[in-house]
Write a protein that holds these residues in place. Sequence first.
Motif, mmCIF file in Angstrom:
data_model
loop_
_atom_site.group_PDB
_atom_site.id
_atom_site.type_symbol
_atom_site.label_atom_id
_atom_site.label_comp_id
_atom_site.label_asym_id
_atom_site.label_seq_id
_atom_site.Cartn_x
_atom_site.Cartn_y
_atom_site.Cartn_z
ATOM 1 N N MET A 1 0.820 -1.294 -0.169
ATOM 2 C CA MET A 1 -0.108 0.049 -0.062
ATOM 3 C C MET A 1 0.961 1.341 -0.002
ATOM 4 O O MET A 1 1.765 1.385 0.743
ATOM 5 C CB MET A 1 -1.108 -0.096 1.364
ATOM 6 C CG MET A 1 -1.844 1.225 1.402
ATOM 7 S SD MET A 1 -2.822 1.645 0.084
ATOM 8 C CE MET A 1 -3.836 -0.023 0.112
ATOM 9 N N GLU A 2 0.448 2.164 -0.850
ATOM 10 C CA GLU A 2 1.137 3.464 -0.839
ATOM 11 C C GLU A 2 0.466 4.305 0.253
ATOM 12 O O GLU A 2 -0.565 4.416 0.463
ATOM 13 C CB GLU A 2 1.015 4.184 -2.379
ATOM 14 C CG GLU A 2 1.960 5.564 -2.327
ATOM 15 C CD GLU A 2 1.639 6.370 -3.493
ATOM 16 O OE1 GLU A 2 1.991 7.302 -3.582
ATOM 17 O OE2 GLU A 2 1.064 5.799 -4.294
ATOM 18 N N TYR A 3 1.447 5.276 1.042
ATOM 19 C CA TYR A 3 0.759 6.117 1.850
ATOM 20 C C TYR A 3 1.217 7.639 1.383
ATOM 21 O O TYR A 3 2.340 7.988 1.036
ATOM 22 C CB TYR A 3 1.283 5.842 3.258
ATOM 23 C CG TYR A 3 0.687 4.344 3.823
ATOM 24 C CD1 TYR A 3 -0.483 4.427 4.473
ATOM 25 C CD2 TYR A 3 1.390 3.270 3.578
ATOM 26 C CE1 TYR A 3 -0.834 3.170 4.923
ATOM 27 C CE2 TYR A 3 1.104 2.068 3.605
ATOM 28 C CZ TYR A 3 -0.171 1.794 4.522
ATOM 29 O OH TYR A 3 -0.570 0.592 5.050
ATOM 30 N N ARG A 4 0.216 8.537 1.649
ATOM 31 C CA ARG A 4 0.303 9.966 1.681
ATOM 32 C C ARG A 4 -0.015 10.711 3.013
ATOM 33 O O ARG A 4 -0.727 10.216 3.789
ATOM 34 C CB ARG A 4 -0.450 10.416 0.464
ATOM 35 C CG ARG A 4 -0.102 9.454 -0.735
ATOM 36 C CD ARG A 4 -0.769 9.999 -2.086
ATOM 37 N NE ARG A 4 -0.478 9.367 -3.395
ATOM 38 C CZ ARG A 4 -0.568 9.407 -4.419
ATOM 39 N NH1 ARG A 4 -1.501 10.736 -4.702
ATOM 40 N NH2 ARG A 4 -0.198 8.958 -5.566
ATOM 41 N N LEU A 5 0.453 11.790 3.090
ATOM 42 C CA LEU A 5 0.633 12.663 4.281
ATOM 43 C C LEU A 5 -0.528 13.171 4.575
ATOM 44 O O LEU A 5 -0.748 14.281 3.524
ATOM 45 C CB LEU A 5 1.957 13.313 4.750
ATOM 46 C CG LEU A 5 3.315 12.394 4.686
ATOM 47 C CD1 LEU A 5 4.272 13.062 4.742
ATOM 48 C CD2 LEU A 5 3.201 11.049 5.608
ATOM 49 N N ASP A 6 -1.132 13.655 5.737
ATOM 50 C CA ASP A 6 -2.039 14.682 6.022
ATOM 51 C C ASP A 6 -1.250 15.724 6.489
ATOM 52 O O ASP A 6 -0.196 16.029 6.346
ATOM 53 C CB ASP A 6 -3.140 14.080 6.949
ATOM 54 C CG ASP A 6 -2.608 13.940 8.302
ATOM 55 O OD1 ASP A 6 -1.531 14.279 8.735
ATOM 56 O OD2 ASP A 6 -3.291 13.442 9.216
ATOM 57 N N LYS A 7 -2.000 16.789 6.814
ATOM 58 C CA LYS A 7 -1.488 18.104 7.250
ATOM 59 C C LYS A 7 -0.494 18.217 8.281
ATOM 60 O O LYS A 7 0.223 18.962 8.453
ATOM 61 C CB LYS A 7 -2.740 18.993 7.421
ATOM 62 C CG LYS A 7 -2.338 20.578 7.816
ATOM 63 C CD LYS A 7 -3.500 21.274 8.107
ATOM 64 C CE LYS A 7 -3.537 22.999 7.988
ATOM 65 N NZ LYS A 7 -4.528 23.680 8.090
ATOM 66 N N TYR A 8 -0.740 17.093 9.255
ATOM 67 C CA TYR A 8 0.189 17.000 10.253
ATOM 68 C C TYR A 8 1.266 15.776 10.248
ATOM 69 O O TYR A 8 1.755 15.448 11.215
ATOM 70 C CB TYR A 8 -0.425 16.816 11.810
ATOM 71 C CG TYR A 8 -1.637 18.074 11.745
ATOM 72 C CD1 TYR A 8 -1.206 19.368 12.302
ATOM 73 C CD2 TYR A 8 -2.923 17.748 11.489
ATOM 74 C CE1 TYR A 8 -2.150 20.461 12.158
ATOM 75 C CE2 TYR A 8 -3.904 19.014 11.433
ATOM 76 C CZ TYR A 8 -3.357 20.311 11.804
ATOM 77 O OH TYR A 8 -4.316 21.105 11.940
ATOM 78 N N GLY A 9 1.417 15.279 9.056
ATOM 79 C CA GLY A 9 2.384 14.215 8.754
ATOM 80 C C GLY A 9 1.936 12.876 9.199
ATOM 81 O O GLY A 9 2.732 11.948 9.117
ATOM 82 N N ASN A 10 0.852 12.635 9.413
ATOM 83 C CA ASN A 10 -0.009 11.188 9.647
ATOM 84 C C ASN A 10 0.098 10.532 8.315
ATOM 85 O O ASN A 10 -0.372 11.128 7.056
ATOM 86 C CB ASN A 10 -1.287 11.369 10.350
ATOM 87 C CG ASN A 10 -1.338 11.707 11.601
ATOM 88 O OD1 ASN A 10 -0.434 11.681 12.457
ATOM 89 N ND2 ASN A 10 -2.016 12.943 11.824
ATOM 90 N N ARG A 11 0.194 9.184 8.290
ATOM 91 C CA ARG A 11 0.311 8.384 6.928
ATOM 92 C C ARG A 11 -1.025 7.885 6.789
ATOM 93 O O ARG A 11 -1.757 7.050 7.491
ATOM 94 C CB ARG A 11 1.161 7.256 6.987
ATOM 95 C CG ARG A 11 2.838 7.788 7.158
ATOM 96 C CD ARG A 11 3.694 6.677 7.435
ATOM 97 N NE ARG A 11 3.855 5.717 6.254
ATOM 98 C CZ ARG A 11 3.680 4.542 6.228
ATOM 99 N NH1 ARG A 11 2.798 4.322 7.199
ATOM 100 N NH2 ARG A 11 3.856 3.950 5.248
ATOM 101 N N ILE A 12 -1.496 8.249 5.632
ATOM 102 C CA ILE A 12 -3.197 8.084 5.210
ATOM 103 C C ILE A 12 -2.760 7.049 4.068
ATOM 104 O O ILE A 12 -2.162 7.274 2.948
ATOM 105 C CB ILE A 12 -3.905 9.186 4.871
ATOM 106 C CG1 ILE A 12 -4.009 9.950 6.025
ATOM 107 C CG2 ILE A 12 -5.182 8.623 4.183
ATOM 108 C CD1 ILE A 12 -5.096 11.220 5.603
ATOM 109 N N SER A 13 -3.532 6.052 4.278
ATOM 110 C CA SER A 13 -3.518 5.002 2.864
ATOM 111 C C SER A 13 -3.998 5.726 1.670
ATOM 112 O O SER A 13 -5.067 6.373 1.679
ATOM 113 C CB SER A 13 -4.364 3.732 3.206
ATOM 114 O OG SER A 13 -5.583 3.995 3.504
#
Length: 392
Positions: A1-13
């Motif tokens: 799975m690739e993950y991208r970051l939210d505004k605070y650096g959390n990894r979202i799938s």
Amino acid sequence: MEYRLDKYGNRISALGFGCMRFPRIRGKVDMATVKKLIALAVELGINYFDTAYIYPGNEAALGEALETLQLREKVYIATKLPQYLIKSRESLETSFHEQLRRLRTDHVDYYLMHMLTDVDSWARLKALGIESWLEEKRRSGAIRQVGFSYHGNSEMFCRLVDAYPWDFCQIQYNYLDEHSQAGRRGLQYAHGKGLPVIIMEPLRGGRLADRLPNRAAQIFLEHPDRKTPAQWGLSWLWNQKEVTCVLSGMRSEDMLRQNAQTAAETRVDQLGEREMEMYRQAVAVINAGIKVGCTGCSYCMPCPKNVDIPGTFAAYNRYHTDGKFTGLKEYAMCTALRRSPTSASNCIGCGKCETHCPQSLPIRQYLKEARKEMEGPLYRMACKLSRKLIPF
């Protein structure tokens, strides 16, 4: 799975699980299947689950599944405040506590103002004290991030982005809606403001997956990579750096695995000019025959007179894209082969549906057109025959 970051650096799938279309049996959420799907989704790396207050039974189903499977701490829950139902600060509190109860949790990771229509809608909520209420929930940890979901034009979307220090947003976006709804302009504007963008309706409610005109589907199948139309639709989104997470309403293990594989294999700027031309050709074919730009979201439902509005429009579009027989067959199946017929001819023109349509479609006019073209002698004969031969 690739993950991208939210505004605070959390990894979202990159692939999120859209819960609106949980599988059902006799109108109720099929919990056995839902639990299997959620367990597999987490195993495949999906950590973002999207639901809403008004999705019948879905918040409760998600909460039960996560609790039973002991997965709550491994995922992010996104749900939505029914802002159009809120009349006071007290009703804010009541609705939110009901959501926590349904979800069996003490906090919501991503909380959205559901279907925020314009800055006036936000101003109404502000007058009710929503800003101080949200800050209170943030401080307590009950709400971690605040965003909004949106259907509408790009100009108003950009105004809403600037109306509050949002943490994220959610828009309808796909290769057919590249320049409608919030569109590419809105996507890039939000990204430029530092907002993660969650994508809904990536395949137009399945239309861009398995309900394409035959020629459009063939355009994708002729590519040497041999991806399905659904995979190409999702790849178009993940190819863009501004897209954070793409929601998919996955109803089977095969669909889950295929989408997760596509998410893992697609990278930003991976697609070239050959692929972009392929999408342009497919869009031209689709738009040549489509009659109604309905996404099948069902916000127009239920109809007071029991018209199956999304079903009618899906059949009407197929009538013009895939042939009259295919469209009439689908229309008969979704409107006539039921205990209580749900035909377009049931419409009395009350207009309730149009007040809820995110696309602002002239639903009443389209229903008249669909009725005129599809409810001819052949359809009426099929209805009479079905009432005699099929036990209800």
